[in-house]
Design an enzyme around this catalytic site. Sequence first.
Site, PDB file in Angstrom:
ATOM      1  N   GLY A 156       0.833  -1.198   0.000  1.00 17.76           N
ATOM      2  CA  GLY A 156       0.000   0.000   0.000  1.00 17.76           C
ATOM      3  C   GLY A 156       0.863   1.243   0.000  1.00 17.76           C
ATOM      4  O   GLY A 156       2.008   1.219   0.468  1.00 17.76           O
ATOM      5  N   HIS A 189      -4.680   1.627   7.298  1.00 18.68           N
ATOM      6  CA  HIS A 189      -3.322   2.181   7.324  1.00 18.68           C
ATOM      7  C   HIS A 189      -3.197   3.320   6.290  1.00 18.68           C
ATOM      8  O   HIS A 189      -2.669   4.388   6.588  1.00 18.68           O
ATOM      9  CB  HIS A 189      -2.314   1.061   7.037  1.00 18.68           C
ATOM     10  CG  HIS A 189      -0.890   1.495   7.065  1.00 18.68           C
ATOM     11  ND1 HIS A 189      -0.008   1.112   8.052  1.00 18.68           N
ATOM     12  CD2 HIS A 189      -0.176   2.279   6.222  1.00 18.68           C
ATOM     13  CE1 HIS A 189       1.174   1.670   7.813  1.00 18.68           C
ATOM     14  NE2 HIS A 189       1.099   2.370   6.704  1.00 18.68           N
ATOM     15  N   GLU A 190      -3.714   3.060   5.068  1.00 17.16           N
ATOM     16  CA  GLU A 190      -3.587   4.083   4.013  1.00 17.16           C
ATOM     17  C   GLU A 190      -4.498   5.278   4.280  1.00 17.16           C
ATOM     18  O   GLU A 190      -4.100   6.425   4.058  1.00 17.16           O
ATOM     19  CB  GLU A 190      -3.868   3.478   2.632  1.00 17.16           C
ATOM     20  CG  GLU A 190      -2.916   2.345   2.218  1.00 17.16           C
ATOM     21  CD  GLU A 190      -1.454   2.607   2.512  1.00 17.16           C
ATOM     22  OE1 GLU A 190      -1.011   3.774   2.399  1.00 17.16           O
ATOM     23  OE2 GLU A 190      -0.734   1.668   2.890  1.00 17.16           O
ATOM     24  N   CYS A 250       5.503   0.145   7.672  1.00 15.59           N
ATOM     25  CA  CYS A 250       5.169   1.242   6.761  1.00 15.59           C
ATOM     26  C   CYS A 250       6.412   1.596   5.956  1.00 15.59           C
ATOM     27  O   CYS A 250       7.511   1.659   6.507  1.00 15.59           O
ATOM     28  CB  CYS A 250       4.722   2.445   7.577  1.00 15.59           C
ATOM     29  SG  CYS A 250       4.369   3.907   6.589  1.00 15.59           S
ATOM     30  N   LEU A 251       6.240   1.836   4.658  1.00 17.92           N
ATOM     31  CA  LEU A 251       7.387   2.181   3.802  1.00 17.92           C
ATOM     32  C   LEU A 251       8.043   3.489   4.245  1.00 17.92           C
ATOM     33  O   LEU A 251       9.204   3.735   3.930  1.00 17.92           O
ATOM     34  CB  LEU A 251       6.939   2.286   2.332  1.00 17.92           C
ATOM     35  CG  LEU A 251       6.481   0.968   1.686  1.00 17.92           C
ATOM     36  CD1 LEU A 251       5.950   1.228   0.282  1.00 17.92           C
ATOM     37  CD2 LEU A 251       7.613  -0.054   1.647  1.00 17.92           C
ATOM     38  N   HIS A 267      -2.891   7.566   6.637  1.00  9.49           N
ATOM     39  CA  HIS A 267      -1.896   8.451   6.009  1.00  9.49           C
ATOM     40  C   HIS A 267      -2.562   9.725   5.495  1.00  9.49           C
ATOM     41  O   HIS A 267      -1.975  10.802   5.553  1.00  9.49           O
ATOM     42  CB  HIS A 267      -1.219   7.746   4.828  1.00  9.49           C
ATOM     43  CG  HIS A 267      -0.026   6.916   5.212  1.00  9.49           C
ATOM     44  ND1 HIS A 267       1.079   7.440   5.840  1.00  9.49           N
ATOM     45  CD2 HIS A 267       0.247   5.600   5.033  1.00  9.49           C
ATOM     46  CE1 HIS A 267       1.978   6.483   6.038  1.00  9.49           C
ATOM     47  NE2 HIS A 267       1.497   5.356   5.559  1.00  9.49           N
ATOM     48  N   GLN A 308       3.040   9.984   1.035  1.00 11.66           N
ATOM     49  CA  GLN A 308       4.317   9.262   1.140  1.00 11.66           C
ATOM     50  C   GLN A 308       5.261   9.536  -0.025  1.00 11.66           C
ATOM     51  O   GLN A 308       6.446   9.211   0.051  1.00 11.66           O
ATOM     52  CB  GLN A 308       4.076   7.756   1.244  1.00 11.66           C
ATOM     53  CG  GLN A 308       3.405   7.353   2.554  1.00 11.66           C
ATOM     54  CD  GLN A 308       3.264   5.842   2.628  1.00 11.66           C
ATOM     55  OE1 GLN A 308       2.313   5.294   2.118  1.00 11.66           O
ATOM     56  NE2 GLN A 308       4.237   5.191   3.253  1.00 11.66           N
TER      57      GLN A 308
HETATM   58 NI    NI Z   1       2.391   3.492   5.598  1.00  8.34          NI
END
Ligand code: NI
Length: 169
Positions: free
Chosen positions: A45, A134-135, A92-93, A138, A50
């Site tokens: 995701g 999660h997304e 998370c990236l 963000h 991000q």
């Molecule tokens: Ni994330």
Amino acid sequence: MLRPIVKYGDPVLAKPAAPVERIDDEIQRLIDDMLATMYAAPGIGLAAPQVGVPLRVCVIDLSVGQRGGEVITLVNPEFVVREGMQVEEEGCLSVPGFTASVARPSRVVVRGLDRHGQEREIEGTGLLARALQHELDHLEGTLFLDRLRGIKRDLIVRKIRKMQRAGKW
Ligand code: NI
């Protein structure tokens, strides 16, 4: 085109993103770039903040591009239903190298637009419910770290600060 993924500490990750007014060529390019960047990472995701773009767009693909038709693109998504509870390990990236158990609802329904501007409703349980939350977090400027209890969060933040000071973040 791959875009750099911004990391914890960048102010764009801590601010609510703005709604997309019109799904134009620029948004199509953003979505293409977000998918390429997510697959290259690799991740399941990615949200527009991000990649430094403060707009309400996110992409999810639990198969990381391995199965066609599993990609979900959401523009201006909102929760319709959130219920139940699950606790699973999450990362998370934008917080590379760290994971933690996060409690979240186990079933959600999200409504938003797809990349063609069509309204879509997506139901998710288990991992998909987690990824959607999660997304969408963000898009509100919230990271999984913000969902942890104080002590667990402080431990990770302290380690990140140390890496920042050493120029390794
Ligand atoms: Ni994330």
